[in-house]
Design an enzyme around this catalytic site. Structure first.
Site, PDB file in Angstrom:
ATOM      1  N   ASP A 113       9.057  90.544 -63.743  1.00 52.89           N
ATOM      2  CA  ASP A 113       8.585  92.092 -63.382  1.00 52.89           C
ATOM      3  C   ASP A 113       9.453  92.319 -62.333  1.00 52.89           C
ATOM      4  O   ASP A 113      10.441  91.357 -61.634  1.00 52.89           O
ATOM      5  CB  ASP A 113       7.179  91.876 -62.733  1.00 52.89           C
ATOM      6  CG  ASP A 113       6.775  93.096 -62.254  1.00 52.89           C
ATOM      7  OD1 ASP A 113       6.817  94.214 -62.907  1.00 52.89           O
ATOM      8  OD2 ASP A 113       6.178  93.057 -61.028  1.00 52.89           O
ATOM      9  N   SER A 114       9.531  93.577 -61.700  1.00 55.24           N
ATOM     10  CA  SER A 114      10.305  93.774 -60.749  1.00 55.24           C
ATOM     11  C   SER A 114       9.937  93.052 -59.380  1.00 55.24           C
ATOM     12  O   SER A 114      10.711  93.068 -58.479  1.00 55.24           O
ATOM     13  CB  SER A 114       9.944  95.484 -60.171  1.00 55.24           C
ATOM     14  OG  SER A 114       8.721  95.771 -59.905  1.00 55.24           O
TER      15      SER A 114
ATOM     16  N   TYR B 284      11.079  99.049 -58.708  1.00 54.76           N
ATOM     17  CA  TYR B 284      11.855  99.738 -59.751  1.00 54.76           C
ATOM     18  C   TYR B 284      11.514 101.252 -59.862  1.00 54.76           C
ATOM     19  O   TYR B 284      12.312 102.117 -60.312  1.00 54.76           O
ATOM     20  CB  TYR B 284      11.621  98.992 -61.059  1.00 54.76           C
ATOM     21  CG  TYR B 284      12.353  97.821 -61.377  1.00 54.76           C
ATOM     22  CD1 TYR B 284      13.093  96.994 -60.302  1.00 54.76           C
ATOM     23  CD2 TYR B 284      12.377  97.169 -62.528  1.00 54.76           C
ATOM     24  CE1 TYR B 284      13.526  95.721 -60.565  1.00 54.76           C
ATOM     25  CE2 TYR B 284      12.810  95.919 -62.715  1.00 54.76           C
ATOM     26  CZ  TYR B 284      13.591  95.162 -61.833  1.00 54.76           C
ATOM     27  OH  TYR B 284      14.236  94.103 -61.926  1.00 54.76           O
ATOM     28  N   GLY B 285      10.258 101.408 -59.427  1.00 56.79           N
ATOM     29  CA  GLY B 285       9.662 102.605 -59.933  1.00 56.79           C
ATOM     30  C   GLY B 285      10.184 103.974 -59.186  1.00 56.79           C
ATOM     31  O   GLY B 285       9.864 105.069 -59.687  1.00 56.79           O
TER      32      GLY B 285
ATOM     33  N   CYS C  40       6.294  94.510 -66.780  1.00 57.25           N
ATOM     34  CA  CYS C  40       6.282  95.676 -65.923  1.00 57.25           C
ATOM     35  C   CYS C  40       6.568  96.681 -66.804  1.00 57.25           C
ATOM     36  O   CYS C  40       7.387  97.176 -67.703  1.00 57.25           O
ATOM     37  CB  CYS C  40       7.663  95.557 -65.202  1.00 57.25           C
ATOM     38  SG  CYS C  40       8.397  96.631 -64.210  1.00 57.25           S
ATOM     39  N   ASN C  41       5.534  97.717 -66.496  1.00 57.35           N
ATOM     40  CA  ASN C  41       5.401  99.087 -67.391  1.00 57.35           C
ATOM     41  C   ASN C  41       6.876  99.893 -67.107  1.00 57.35           C
ATOM     42  O   ASN C  41       7.141 100.471 -68.116  1.00 57.35           O
ATOM     43  CB  ASN C  41       4.375  99.720 -67.041  1.00 57.35           C
ATOM     44  CG  ASN C  41       3.086  99.156 -67.346  1.00 57.35           C
ATOM     45  OD1 ASN C  41       2.376  99.354 -68.254  1.00 57.35           O
ATOM     46  ND2 ASN C  41       2.671  98.314 -66.352  1.00 57.35           N
ATOM     47  N   THR C  42       7.374  99.740 -65.931  1.00 59.34           N
ATOM     48  CA  THR C  42       8.417 100.667 -65.767  1.00 59.34           C
ATOM     49  C   THR C  42       9.771 100.040 -66.495  1.00 59.34           C
ATOM     50  O   THR C  42      10.461 100.835 -66.992  1.00 59.34           O
ATOM     51  CB  THR C  42       8.924 100.664 -64.167  1.00 59.34           C
ATOM     52  OG1 THR C  42       7.680 100.926 -63.693  1.00 59.34           O
ATOM     53  CG2 THR C  42       9.969 101.336 -63.734  1.00 59.34           C
TER      54      THR C  42
ATOM     55  N   CYS D  56       0.729 100.183 -64.015  1.00 57.60           N
ATOM     56  CA  CYS D  56       1.453  99.494 -63.043  1.00 57.60           C
ATOM     57  C   CYS D  56       1.105  98.133 -62.893  1.00 57.60           C
ATOM     58  O   CYS D  56      -0.099  98.215 -62.430  1.00 57.60           O
ATOM     59  CB  CYS D  56       1.879 100.032 -62.105  1.00 57.60           C
ATOM     60  SG  CYS D  56       3.077  99.085 -60.910  1.00 57.60           S
ATOM     61  N   THR D  57       1.633  96.981 -63.227  1.00 58.91           N
ATOM     62  CA  THR D  57       1.067  95.554 -62.904  1.00 58.91           C
ATOM     63  C   THR D  57       0.645  95.367 -61.633  1.00 58.91           C
ATOM     64  O   THR D  57      -0.288  94.640 -61.459  1.00 58.91           O
ATOM     65  CB  THR D  57       1.868  94.633 -63.774  1.00 58.91           C
ATOM     66  OG1 THR D  57       3.519  94.635 -63.159  1.00 58.91           O
ATOM     67  CG2 THR D  57       1.989  94.668 -65.283  1.00 58.91           C
ATOM     68  N   HIS D  58       1.351  95.842 -60.534  1.00 60.98           N
ATOM     69  CA  HIS D  58       1.195  95.696 -59.318  1.00 60.98           C
ATOM     70  C   HIS D  58      -0.408  96.301 -58.956  1.00 60.98           C
ATOM     71  O   HIS D  58      -1.068  95.502 -58.118  1.00 60.98           O
ATOM     72  CB  HIS D  58       2.049  96.338 -58.580  1.00 60.98           C
ATOM     73  CG  HIS D  58       3.478  95.800 -58.198  1.00 60.98           C
ATOM     74  ND1 HIS D  58       4.149  95.618 -59.063  1.00 60.98           N
ATOM     75  CD2 HIS D  58       4.060  95.166 -56.893  1.00 60.98           C
ATOM     76  CE1 HIS D  58       5.383  94.981 -58.652  1.00 60.98           C
ATOM     77  NE2 HIS D  58       5.049  94.584 -57.487  1.00 60.98           N
TER      78      HIS D  58
HETATM   79  N1  DGL Z   1       5.202  96.343 -61.542  1.00 64.44           N
HETATM   80  C1  DGL Z   1       5.891  97.478 -62.219  1.00 64.44           C
HETATM   81  C2  DGL Z   1       5.187  98.205 -63.482  1.00 64.44           C
HETATM   82  O1  DGL Z   1       4.341  97.677 -63.812  1.00 64.44           O
HETATM   83  C3  DGL Z   1       6.474  98.242 -61.328  1.00 64.44           C
HETATM   84  C4  DGL Z   1       6.445  98.314 -59.727  1.00 64.44           C
HETATM   85  C5  DGL Z   1       7.799  98.734 -59.021  1.00 64.44           C
HETATM   86  O2  DGL Z   1       8.834  98.193 -59.201  1.00 64.44           O
HETATM   87  O3  DGL Z   1       7.900 100.047 -58.801  1.00 64.44           O
HETATM   88  O4  DGL Z   1       5.610  99.397 -63.600  1.00 64.44           O
END
Ligand code: DGL
Length: 258
Positions: free
Chosen positions: A8-9, A40-41, A71-73, A181-183
């Site tokens: 993930d990011s 990353y977003g 990471c969805n992004t 977003c996994t966060h």
């Molecule tokens: N955890 C990431 C996701 O699922 C992105 C968070 C980020 O780095 O902006 O999209």
């Protein structure tokens, strides 16, 4: 015994890792958090693609037998390219808009994700395949992953930023909130408390982790790649950032019930 690689990011993918360890306790996992480059977003798709390929390479060098993009992004911008370059099974998380769309209803579905995800062609294509895409409202949440990356998990700390992102929907009937977003899974308590105070409707929370962990187990079984021993597997953590700082948060999140 080859491990499964998860990246993930930053810390968000740990929410997936927890789910995967629960479902596959005998497997060993390598987790790579690109904390140095998180979030990353708010980056361009090209930049996200480049970073996601770097994470993939890191895991390949560790000799993993499968990769999960937690990471969805990163999924949105790089999954096709990763699959082209890697011959191993590659799984990924994506915004879980399908389960609430399939259930149907009168209320809206709020999809909370990074700004990048809400703009990506891959996500819009996924949305266009849903029963009633107009029920889904995309909510870009720049700034939230940054706070989580700093190890802040107290729901109170998120009141102001959640109000900034969600106040426009106050009083609306909301059937579902998708954590795209996994966060955000680490602050689901803050999000559901905000929803209970400000929205009408059931506001059921969805995320893609459980579905992806189930798919991972299925793919490993299908390809005869499951670890068959009865011993518990190990989890090894790597980061592109400050190891001491992130390892401490990583351990805390792995141990925490949420
Ligand atoms: N955890 C990431 C996701 O699922 C992105 C968070 C980020 O780095 O902006 O999209």
């Amino acid at each position: 015994m080859k491990p499964i690689g998860v990246f993930d990011s930053g810390l968000g993918g740990v929410s997936f890792l927890r789910e995967a360890v629960k479902k596959l306790p005998n497997e060993s996992f390598i987790y790579y958090g690109d904390n140095k480059n998180a979030p990353y977003g708010d980056k361009s798709e090209e930049e996200i693609e480049r970073l996601a390929l770097g994470c993939t390479e890191f895991l390949m060098e560790k000799g993993v037998k499968a990769i999960v993009v937690a990471c969805n992004t990163a999924t949105g911008s790089a999954i096709n390219l990763i699959r082209e370059r890697v011959e191993l099974p590659v799984l990924s998380v994506e915004p879980a808009i399908k389960p609430p769309s399939d259930i149907g209803g009168q209320g809206k579905i709020l999809m909370l994700a990074t700004a990048a995800t809400t703009k990506m062609a891959r996500y819009h294509e996924l949305k266009s395949r849903m029963k009633e895409p107009s029920r889904i409202i995309d909510v870009p949440c720049s700034g939230i992953a940054d706070i989580i990356e700093n190890g802040v998990f107290d729901p109170k700390a998120y009141e102001t930023i959640l109000d900034e992102k969600l106040s426009g929907y106050k009083g609306m009937e909301i059937d579902a909130i998708v954590l795209g977003c996994t966060h955000y899974i680490f602050i689901s308590e803050a999000i559901s408390e905000y929803a209970a105070r400000n929205f009408k409707g059931s506001c059921t929370i969805y995320d893609g982790n459980e579905g992806t962990a189930r798919r991972l187990r299925h793919v490993l079984e299908e390809k005869n790649m499951r670890e068959l021993g009865s011993e518990r597997g190990s989890v090894t953590f790597y980061t592109s950032g400050d190891y001491e700082k992130y390892k401490r948060i990583f351990d805390m999140l792995m141990a925490r019930q949420y």
